[in-house]
Design a protein around this motif. Sequence first.
Motif, PDB file in Angstrom:
ATOM      1  N   ASP A 112       0.833  -1.208   0.000  1.00 38.68           N
ATOM      2  CA  ASP A 112       0.000   0.000   0.000  1.00 38.68           C
ATOM      3  C   ASP A 112       0.870   1.261   0.000  1.00 38.68           C
ATOM      4  O   ASP A 112       0.536   2.254  -0.668  1.00 38.68           O
ATOM      5  CB  ASP A 112      -0.922   0.007   1.217  1.00 38.68           C
ATOM      6  CG  ASP A 112      -2.000  -1.071   1.157  1.00 38.68           C
ATOM      7  OD1 ASP A 112      -2.245  -1.603   0.054  1.00 38.68           O
ATOM      8  OD2 ASP A 112      -2.580  -1.378   2.215  1.00 38.68           O
ATOM      9  N   LEU A 113       1.961   1.230   0.744  1.00 42.65           N
ATOM     10  CA  LEU A 113       2.820   2.411   0.801  1.00 42.65           C
ATOM     11  C   LEU A 113       3.559   2.622  -0.516  1.00 42.65           C
ATOM     12  O   LEU A 113       3.778   3.765  -0.937  1.00 42.65           O
ATOM     13  CB  LEU A 113       3.808   2.288   1.961  1.00 42.65           C
ATOM     14  CG  LEU A 113       3.203   2.201   3.367  1.00 42.65           C
ATOM     15  CD1 LEU A 113       4.296   2.295   4.426  1.00 42.65           C
ATOM     16  CD2 LEU A 113       2.140   3.269   3.592  1.00 42.65           C
ATOM     17  N   ARG A 114       3.936   1.531  -1.179  1.00 39.54           N
ATOM     18  CA  ARG A 114       4.592   1.676  -2.486  1.00 39.54           C
ATOM     19  C   ARG A 114       3.628   2.274  -3.504  1.00 39.54           C
ATOM     20  O   ARG A 114       4.048   3.022  -4.400  1.00 39.54           O
ATOM     21  CB  ARG A 114       5.121   0.335  -2.968  1.00 39.54           C
ATOM     22  CG  ARG A 114       6.294  -0.189  -2.158  1.00 39.54           C
ATOM     23  CD  ARG A 114       6.994  -1.354  -2.807  1.00 39.54           C
ATOM     24  NE  ARG A 114       7.793  -0.924  -3.945  1.00 39.54           N
ATOM     25  CZ  ARG A 114       8.692  -1.714  -4.548  1.00 39.54           C
ATOM     26  NH1 ARG A 114       8.889  -2.953  -4.123  1.00 39.54           N
ATOM     27  NH2 ARG A 114       9.379  -1.263  -5.575  1.00 39.54           N
ATOM     28  N   ALA A 115       2.351   1.967  -3.365  1.00 39.12           N
ATOM     29  CA  ALA A 115       1.362   2.548  -4.271  1.00 39.12           C
ATOM     30  C   ALA A 115       1.294   4.058  -4.110  1.00 39.12           C
ATOM     31  O   ALA A 115       0.948   4.780  -5.055  1.00 39.12           O
ATOM     32  CB  ALA A 115      -0.008   1.924  -4.021  1.00 39.12           C
ATOM     33  N   VAL A 116       1.625   4.545  -2.927  1.00 38.92           N
ATOM     34  CA  VAL A 116       1.669   5.988  -2.680  1.00 38.92           C
ATOM     35  C   VAL A 116       2.979   6.584  -3.178  1.00 38.92           C
ATOM     36  O   VAL A 116       3.006   7.672  -3.771  1.00 38.92           O
ATOM     37  CB  VAL A 116       1.492   6.271  -1.173  1.00 38.92           C
ATOM     38  CG1 VAL A 116       1.673   7.756  -0.880  1.00 38.92           C
ATOM     39  CG2 VAL A 116       0.125   5.800  -0.688  1.00 38.92           C
ATOM     40  N   LEU A 117       4.090   5.880  -2.946  1.00 38.61           N
ATOM     41  CA  LEU A 117       5.411   6.422  -3.249  1.00 38.61           C
ATOM     42  C   LEU A 117       5.823   6.273  -4.708  1.00 38.61           C
ATOM     43  O   LEU A 117       6.485   7.158  -5.274  1.00 38.61           O
ATOM     44  CB  LEU A 117       6.456   5.745  -2.353  1.00 38.61           C
ATOM     45  CG  LEU A 117       6.443   6.186  -0.892  1.00 38.61           C
ATOM     46  CD1 LEU A 117       7.134   5.148  -0.019  1.00 38.61           C
ATOM     47  CD2 LEU A 117       7.117   7.537  -0.744  1.00 38.61           C
TER      48      LEU A 117
END
Length: 208
Positions: free
Chosen positions: A52-57
């Motif tokens: 989920d965080l990679r989808a943001v970054l």
Amino acid sequence: MSVPRLLVVTDRTQAARPLPEVVAGAVAAGARAVLLRDKDLPAADRAALAHDLRAVLDPVGGLLVWGGAASAPAGLPVHLSAADPFPPVRPPLVGRSCHSAAELARAAAEGCDWVTLSPYGATASKPGYGPALGPAGLAALVRGAPPVLALGGVRPGDVADCLAAGASGIAVMGPAMRDPAVVAGYCAALAAAPAPARRWVGTDGGRV
């Protein structure tokens, strides 16, 4: 991959909202590197959170760093605790948490790409690591160390002093978790301060 000047460290227990939303707010405020700490999560839950965080970054070319070496997804940089053994297979970037000259010397000998050094200031999230370093304590420790990110009690108004003392950048946890908009203040302070003159030759021969 380069060493970040600002590293946002996660702690969902302090987060004002679900962690992906907090990180999205930090990214909107200018963050481009995030350390997924939260090591108490089961491996599967932590891997899902990393996704989920990679989808943001990823859309902003950001960097996700995995806290610790255990269960680290292939290809992700890792950030080790002071006690963690160095991984047998070197990740693309490796950071380490340090609190003393001996720990900094170990990180340098290992070829770590960066270290966090704490506590810079008084903070409830770093108890038991001795008195606050402040600018003088930071300056006394950075020589010969890998690029240092000052951590613990660092406010935007402290950024210039940290860099003047020899830090290469800043790591921030609590303030960013409680109010991700504060990241804009750190980014502005880093942009206003002169870039550090230190150079570090990493294990891949690159300079940062």
